[in-house]
Design a protein around this motif. Structure first.
Motif, short mmCIF file in Angstrom:
data_model
loop_
_atom_site.label_atom_id
_atom_site.label_comp_id
_atom_site.label_asym_id
_atom_site.label_seq_id
_atom_site.Cartn_x
_atom_site.Cartn_y
_atom_site.Cartn_z
N ALA A 1 23.07 88.62 30.61
CA ALA A 1 24.15 89.15 29.77
C ALA A 1 25.31 88.17 29.67
N ALA A 2 25.45 87.30 30.67
CA ALA A 2 26.55 86.34 30.67
C ALA A 2 26.22 85.09 29.84
N ASP B 1 17.41 89.16 36.31
CA ASP B 1 18.82 89.10 36.71
C ASP B 1 19.66 89.41 35.47
N ASP C 1 22.67 90.46 35.00
CA ASP C 1 24.04 89.92 34.94
C ASP C 1 24.03 88.50 34.39
N ALA C 2 23.10 87.68 34.86
CA ALA C 2 23.01 86.30 34.37
C ALA C 2 22.60 86.27 32.91
N LYS D 1 16.69 99.29 32.24
CA LYS D 1 16.78 97.83 32.38
C LYS D 1 16.14 97.14 31.19
#
Length: 158
Positions: A137-138, A132, A134-135, A59
């Motif tokens: 990386a987005a 988080d 995903d957030a 991570k």
């Protein structure tokens, strides 16, 4: 460069995030959160060692793939490795902790963990595992993968 874990970070008065794809765009600001040092190791100085939890290192590496900050013109070599084998790092990573606290680590922290058995403080481990991803990386430029960038941050968009 050595700083004891969980002491106040004061190396740079501002934080800056760069766009890793262009290397041109940047966001910088004077943080309102307290930054605490983690993983600033130096030869001849003791540091905690031990295993890290499963999933932690992966991570942390994933965070480093999306967050590029406080990049300097020069590089910092690992002072724990023999000089001819020393990897180089450039930049830092920020991990949000409890409200108002962010952990400031050198980009070489993953090397220190894998090659030298460094064991970061548990609060840092917990904070990394709570990201988080995903957030983060987005996030697309000019947004950056860190939640506490103030609205009035200075942005160089060209």
């Amino acid at each position: 460069m050595f700083y004891e874990d969980l002491t106040k970070y004061d190396y740079r008065p501002t934080d800056s995030f760069d766009d890793p794809e262009s290397g041109v765009f940047a966001v910088w600001y004077r943080p309102t959160y307290t930054r605490l040092n983690v993983g600033w190791l130096e030869a001849g100085r003791p540091y905690p060692t031990g295993p890290v939890p499963d999933g932690f290192l992966e991570k942390l590496k994933a965070v480093q793939r999306v967050q590029w900050m406080n990049v300097c013109l020069g590089v910092h070599e690992c002072g724990l490795c023999p000089e001819e084998d020393a990897p180089e790092g450039n930049g830092e990573v920020r991990i949000p902790g409890e409200p108002g606290i962010a952990y400031a680590a050198p980009f070489l922290i993953t090397h220190y963990i894998t090659a030298h058995g460094y064991r970061p403080p548990q609060v840092f481990v917990d904070a990394v595992l709570a990201v988080d991803l995903d957030a983060w990386a987005a996030a697309r430029w000019p947004d950056v993968p860190f939640p506490w960038v103030p609205e009035d941050a200075e942005r160089m968009l060209e």
